[in-house]
Design an enzyme around this catalytic site. Structure first.
Site, mmCIF file in Angstrom:
data_model
loop_
_atom_site.group_PDB
_atom_site.id
_atom_site.type_symbol
_atom_site.label_atom_id
_atom_site.label_comp_id
_atom_site.label_asym_id
_atom_site.label_seq_id
_atom_site.Cartn_x
_atom_site.Cartn_y
_atom_site.Cartn_z
ATOM 1 N N GLY A 4 0.195 -10.236 11.645
ATOM 2 C CA GLY A 4 1.386 -10.803 12.008
ATOM 3 C C GLY A 4 2.463 -9.618 12.282
ATOM 4 O O GLY A 4 3.618 -9.878 12.553
ATOM 5 N N TRP A 11 3.078 -7.414 14.771
ATOM 6 C CA TRP A 11 3.506 -7.558 16.050
ATOM 7 C C TRP A 11 4.407 -8.586 16.311
ATOM 8 O O TRP A 11 5.651 -8.432 16.622
ATOM 9 C CB TRP A 11 2.493 -7.418 17.025
ATOM 10 C CG TRP A 11 1.805 -5.896 17.340
ATOM 11 C CD1 TRP A 11 1.634 -5.014 16.337
ATOM 12 C CD2 TRP A 11 1.431 -5.433 18.366
ATOM 13 N NE1 TRP A 11 1.183 -3.916 16.872
ATOM 14 C CE2 TRP A 11 1.103 -4.045 18.286
ATOM 15 C CE3 TRP A 11 1.269 -5.863 19.944
ATOM 16 C CZ2 TRP A 11 0.313 -3.253 19.242
ATOM 17 C CZ3 TRP A 11 0.738 -5.304 20.791
ATOM 18 C CH2 TRP A 11 0.605 -3.875 20.631
ATOM 19 N N ASP A 35 -3.195 -7.016 21.148
ATOM 20 C CA ASP A 35 -3.550 -5.879 20.207
ATOM 21 C C ASP A 35 -5.118 -6.515 19.687
ATOM 22 O O ASP A 35 -5.433 -6.038 18.718
ATOM 23 C CB ASP A 35 -2.394 -5.931 19.130
ATOM 24 C CG ASP A 35 -2.906 -4.569 18.231
ATOM 25 O OD1 ASP A 35 -3.457 -3.754 18.876
ATOM 26 O OD2 ASP A 35 -2.606 -4.616 17.095
ATOM 27 N N LYS A 81 -4.278 -3.092 24.225
ATOM 28 C CA LYS A 81 -5.037 -2.264 23.369
ATOM 29 C C LYS A 81 -6.261 -1.875 24.381
ATOM 30 O O LYS A 81 -6.917 -2.950 24.625
ATOM 31 C CB LYS A 81 -5.425 -2.709 22.146
ATOM 32 C CG LYS A 81 -5.893 -1.609 21.305
ATOM 33 C CD LYS A 81 -6.807 -2.026 20.108
ATOM 34 C CE LYS A 81 -6.663 -2.899 18.926
ATOM 35 N NZ LYS A 81 -5.870 -2.028 18.110
HETATM 36 C C1 LIG Z 1 -5.789 -5.192 15.243
HETATM 37 S S1 LIG Z 1 -5.888 -6.786 14.686
HETATM 38 C C2 LIG Z 1 -4.161 -7.144 15.261
HETATM 39 C C3 LIG Z 1 -2.932 -6.601 14.446
HETATM 40 C C4 LIG Z 1 -1.530 -7.275 14.758
HETATM 41 N N1 LIG Z 1 -0.962 -6.743 16.040
HETATM 42 C C5 LIG Z 1 -0.739 -6.997 13.656
HETATM 43 O O1 LIG Z 1 0.143 -6.301 13.921
HETATM 44 O O2 LIG Z 1 -0.688 -7.382 12.579
HETATM 45 C C6 LIG Z 1 -6.874 -7.400 15.867
HETATM 46 C C7 LIG Z 1 -6.707 -9.038 15.885
HETATM 47 O O3 LIG Z 1 -7.352 -9.640 17.208
HETATM 48 C C8 LIG Z 1 -7.941 -10.556 16.802
HETATM 49 N N2 LIG Z 1 -9.006 -11.177 17.880
HETATM 50 C C9 LIG Z 1 -9.962 -10.714 18.020
HETATM 51 N N3 LIG Z 1 -10.633 -11.126 19.108
HETATM 52 C C10 LIG Z 1 -10.044 -12.249 19.266
HETATM 53 C C11 LIG Z 1 -10.077 -13.473 20.076
HETATM 54 N N4 LIG Z 1 -11.309 -13.718 21.012
HETATM 55 N N5 LIG Z 1 -9.325 -14.388 19.903
HETATM 56 C C12 LIG Z 1 -8.220 -14.348 19.310
HETATM 57 N N6 LIG Z 1 -7.905 -13.424 18.479
HETATM 58 C C13 LIG Z 1 -8.774 -12.311 18.432
HETATM 59 C C14 LIG Z 1 -8.553 -10.351 15.351
HETATM 60 O O4 LIG Z 1 -8.910 -11.575 14.718
HETATM 61 C C15 LIG Z 1 -7.514 -9.501 14.805
HETATM 62 O O5 LIG Z 1 -6.860 -10.114 13.743
#
Ligand SMILES: C[S@@+](CC[C@H](N)C(=O)[O-])C[C@H]1O[C@@H](n2cnc3c(N)ncnc32)[C@H](O)[C@@H]1O
Length: 222
Positions: free
Chosen positions: A68, A70, A132, A172
């Site tokens: 959370g 972002w 992201d 990203k």
């Molecule tokens: C690097 S983290 C994001 C961090 C977030 N921007 C923050 O500031 O806290 C990447 C996120 O992408 C999510 N993710 C990956 N594939 C996904 C998908 N198909 N659908 C939804 N979320 C996905 C992961 O569960 C993970 O929580």
């Protein structure tokens, strides 16, 4: 001064490396101090300080929002929940705690219906689509690269369908090949497309971001 792990608990080498890096990471400490859910929050702050896509009143879709960080930054910058403020809808495949003044959806962005749920939460066109998203790494670099590219491509198609003219798309990517088609499609549909690696993105990581601004409003083929 670099700190080392003191506990004698049994950990694998990669767990020890990760923990040592966390302990010595100034952004981890700063995130704790400022009440951010993740150090990733600083990446969005730094990208927005450079490109200014989050404006008061803006409507934002945050894809891959957990835990959370972002979402917190987006809520603060578009002033969601304040008079004349914007709106933030976040989605993640993992459950996350609610973020005040944001709507959080649980689900796989790649699954049927996810895009419609987001559109409903945004109540119409939006100004910024953030992605992201990153799938857990497999350790096989080409597979990891393809998976993140697929997420970014799907996020771009969603953005092209939901953005208001002038809108922005931030995603990203991982450095290394196979990005040309994606970048060409962005260049056709946005006035500017820039690559950026914010300071908070670890230098040893292949992660980078693309910031496309000035959506032309009418989706064209790449
Ligand atoms: C690097 S983290 C994001 C961090 C977030 N921007 C923050 O500031 O806290 C990447 C996120 O992408 C999510 N993710 C990956 N594939 C996904 C998908 N198909 N659908 C939804 N979320 C996905 C992961 O569960 C993970 O929580």
């Amino acid at each position: 001064m670099k700190q080392n792990l003191k506990s004698k608990k049994k950990r694998t080498l990669s767990q020890r490396q990760w923990l040592t890096r966390q302990i010595n990471d100034p952004y981890v400490e700063a995130a704790k101090r400022q009440g951010y859910r993740s150090r990733a929050a600083f990446k969005l702050e730094q990208l927005d300080d450079k490109f200014h896509f989050l404006k008061k009143g803006g409507r934002v879709a945050d894809l891959g929002a957990a835990p959370g960080g972002w979402t917190q930054v987006a809520v603060a910058r578009v002033k969601a929940g304040e008079p004349g403020g914007g709106l933030v809808a976040g989605l993640d495949i993992l459950p996350m705690d609610p973020v005040p003044n944001a709507e959080i959806l649980l689900g796989d962005f790649l699954a049927d219906g996810a895009e419609d749920r987001l559109k409903e939460a945004l109540h119409g066109p939006c100004d910024v689509v953030l992605s992201d998203m990153a799938a857990p790494t497999t350790g096989h670099a080409p597979t990891d690269h393809l998976r993140i590219m697929h997420l970014a491509e799907t996020a771009l198609e969603f953005a092209l369908g939901v953005l208001a003219p002038g809108g922005a798309f931030v995603a990203k990517l991982f450095q290394g090949g196979a990005e040309k088609i994606l970048l060409d499609r962005m260049k056709t549909n946005f006035a500017t497309v820039r690559h950026a690696k914010p300071q908070a993105s670890r230098q040893d990581s292949k992660e980078t971001y693309v910031v496309a601004m000035g959506f032309r409003g009418e989706t064209k083929k790449a």
